[in-house]
Design an enzyme around this catalytic site. Structure first.
Site, short mmCIF file in Angstrom:
data_model
loop_
_atom_site.label_atom_id
_atom_site.label_comp_id
_atom_site.label_asym_id
_atom_site.label_seq_id
_atom_site.Cartn_x
_atom_site.Cartn_y
_atom_site.Cartn_z
CE1 TYR A 74 -3.89 -2.18 0.37
CE2 TYR A 74 -2.68 -3.20 2.18
CZ TYR A 74 -3.74 -3.21 1.28
OH TYR A 74 -4.63 -4.26 1.29
CG HIS B 48 -6.62 5.11 1.06
ND1 HIS B 48 -7.38 6.25 1.11
CD2 HIS B 48 -7.29 4.19 1.80
CE1 HIS B 48 -8.47 6.03 1.85
NE2 HIS B 48 -8.43 4.80 2.29
CG ASN C 27 -11.31 0.40 8.33
OD1 ASN C 27 -10.34 0.00 8.98
ND2 ASN C 27 -12.14 -0.44 7.72
#
Length: 200
Positions: free
Chosen positions: A25, A30, A78
């Site tokens: 990632y 993001h 999250n």
């Protein structure tokens, strides 16, 4: 100049860059918030260390006479609030405007930067988690524009992909500008920083 990490030490500013942990990632849209924290640490010769209680990589910096804590949660995006709330306690951030959360923003074009304190969350899961854990949305945000795709896959699919070369160059430039904005905010406060850095 980097300074040693001490549990319970206060900071004039706590800067948190949002993203997901793991190499897969690291270069996705993001993780734009994390890029800014990495740049801030690099500019001031810092070194991040794992803070297990706060579930984050943390570096304490000295910018002139000010103490700045720069952190990247190692939680999933999250669940960012699980790291941010303990960080706020550790660094004794009493005024939440001194908590600066840096994050990707679909509602801004690629290469745009916007700074604000408080206000809406716009469906960003990391911000939602922070608001839930702090029971407040009065923190400062540095929003890094990643744009929306022309053809919609869902936002989550888009932000979890790596930008192309041209877009990456635009994002690298705005990461530099975001680090400058945080330094300016530390010295001059919100309104002058918004006036200087929120312009197109």
């Amino acid at each position: 100049m980097a300074i040693g990490s001490r549990s319970g030490s206060s900071a004039d500013l706590l800067v948190v860059g949002l993203g997901n942990p793991g190499d897969q990632y690291a270069l996705t849209r993001h993780n734009a918030g994390r890029w800014v924290v990495e740049e801030l640490v690099r500019r001031h010769d810092g070194r991040r260390r794992r803070a297990r209680r706060q579930q984050a990589l943390v570096c304490e910096l000295r910018l002139g006479e000010r103490r700045v804590a720069a952190a990247a949660p190692v939680t999933w995006m999250n669940e960012s609030g699980r790291a941010v709330a303990p960080l706020v306690r550790r660094f004794r951030i009493r005024d939440l405007s001194s908590l600066v959360v840096v994050h990707d923003e679909l509602d801004l074009p690629v290469g745009r930067l916007k700074i604000k304190t408080g206000g809406g969350i716009a469906g960003h899961k990391g911000l939602q988690s922070i608001r839930a854990h702090l029971r407040s949305d009065a923190f400062t945000r540095v929003r890094i524009g990643v744009g929306r795709p022309d053809i919609t896959p869902k936002g989550g699919d888009y932000v979890l992909k790596r930008p192309g070369r041209a877009e990456r160059e635009e994002l690298e430039a705005i990461v530099q500008r975001a680090a400058e904005a945080i330094e300016h905010f530390l010295d001059h406060g919100l309104e002058p920083t918004m006036n200087r850095f929120n312009a197109p």
